[in-house]
Scaffold this motif. Sequence first.
Motif, short mmCIF file in Angstrom:
data_model
loop_
_atom_site.label_atom_id
_atom_site.label_comp_id
_atom_site.label_asym_id
_atom_site.label_seq_id
_atom_site.Cartn_x
_atom_site.Cartn_y
_atom_site.Cartn_z
N TYR A 196 0.80 -1.23 0.00
CA TYR A 196 0.00 0.00 0.00
C TYR A 196 0.84 1.28 0.00
O TYR A 196 0.44 2.27 -0.63
N ASP B 249 -9.87 4.68 9.37
CA ASP B 249 -9.79 3.83 8.20
C ASP B 249 -9.44 2.39 8.54
O ASP B 249 -9.72 1.47 7.77
N TRP B 250 -8.85 2.17 9.72
CA TRP B 250 -8.49 0.81 10.13
C TRP B 250 -9.72 -0.06 10.35
O TRP B 250 -9.62 -1.29 10.37
N THR C 227 -12.03 -0.21 8.17
CA THR C 227 -12.49 -0.43 6.79
C THR C 227 -13.96 -0.05 6.62
O THR C 227 -14.80 -0.88 6.27
N SER D 126 -4.38 8.65 9.01
CA SER D 126 -4.76 7.51 8.19
C SER D 126 -3.70 6.43 8.39
O SER D 126 -2.77 6.60 9.16
N HIS D 127 -3.84 5.31 7.67
CA HIS D 127 -2.90 4.20 7.82
C HIS D 127 -2.48 3.69 6.44
O HIS D 127 -3.30 3.62 5.52
N ASP D 128 -1.20 3.31 6.35
CA ASP D 128 -0.71 2.70 5.12
C ASP D 128 -0.27 1.26 5.38
O ASP D 128 0.34 0.63 4.51
N ARG E 152 -5.49 -2.08 3.56
CA ARG E 152 -5.54 -0.62 3.46
C ARG E 152 -5.88 -0.12 2.06
O ARG E 152 -5.60 1.03 1.72
N SER F 24 -7.96 3.01 2.11
CA SER F 24 -7.20 4.23 2.43
C SER F 24 -6.48 4.74 1.19
O SER F 24 -6.39 5.97 0.98
#
Length: 279
Positions: free
Chosen positions: A106, A218-219, A221, A243-245, A250, A253
Amino acid sequence: MQKCHFLTRRRALLAGAASMGAAGLAGALATGTGRRTAAPAAPAAGAQAARSPLRPSAYRLQPLTGYGPPRAVPGRTPVRSAPLLRMTGRGNTMVLTFDDGPDPRYTPDILDTLAAYDVRAMFFVCGETAAENRDLLARMADEGHVVGNHTWSHPLLTSLRRSRIRAEMERTCEVIEKAYGEPPQWFRAPYGAWNRATFQLGADLGMEPLAWTVDTLDWTTPGTRTIVERVENGAAPGVVVLSHDAGGERSQSVRALRDYLPQLLDSGYHIGVPRRPYV
């Protein structure tokens, strides 16, 4: 010799980081509270920004264009009693941050999107994943992003002994310095769980604590559209978006960034990275 060459390249790439456009990122980041805090019993997240719908704009504030060696940080990093939550100062400035990476599935897509719009962001990396993806940290350095410390293994720090907290921070600092080219200047506690030891140890290692203002969640989903709406509804001058990568699936995201980033820019927001408050 190789490391010296890398550091020279890094310093060259960071030339003009102090220039942040008309509005700039001149200010410090604002803390959540002036009170001293005890160890939280549960993870604490940053405060959600007030709803601020995007406004149409006929102009776009220009992103960063040049880089140079970071200005020297004078004196000792202060020991804070609360994490920094948002930027202060004038202008429609915002910061995008991504936690838990890097993840080769991601992170490259996120970097590609940021590069397409000439935007810089912050990546709070975990040492155990960073150690396996040093090339991505090198790319972050090459493209002018800021890399922060998010511990080695993402534990709940408030449940650990002081020596273990230090080890989690130090190991990650070492990986970042070797792969990124300089030690991290920013730290984010996993789960947003802070206590006195995290502030003291982070300061000892030269890092400022940074939380967030807008949490995309965002974790969980929740869907790409929901993530986009959370960013758009929370957009306002000074906010720090979380946010998260990495750390899970992900792809939502990644897709959300492709949607909300151009909308923020078209609405007159400047997306960039903060400078240390006293630099």
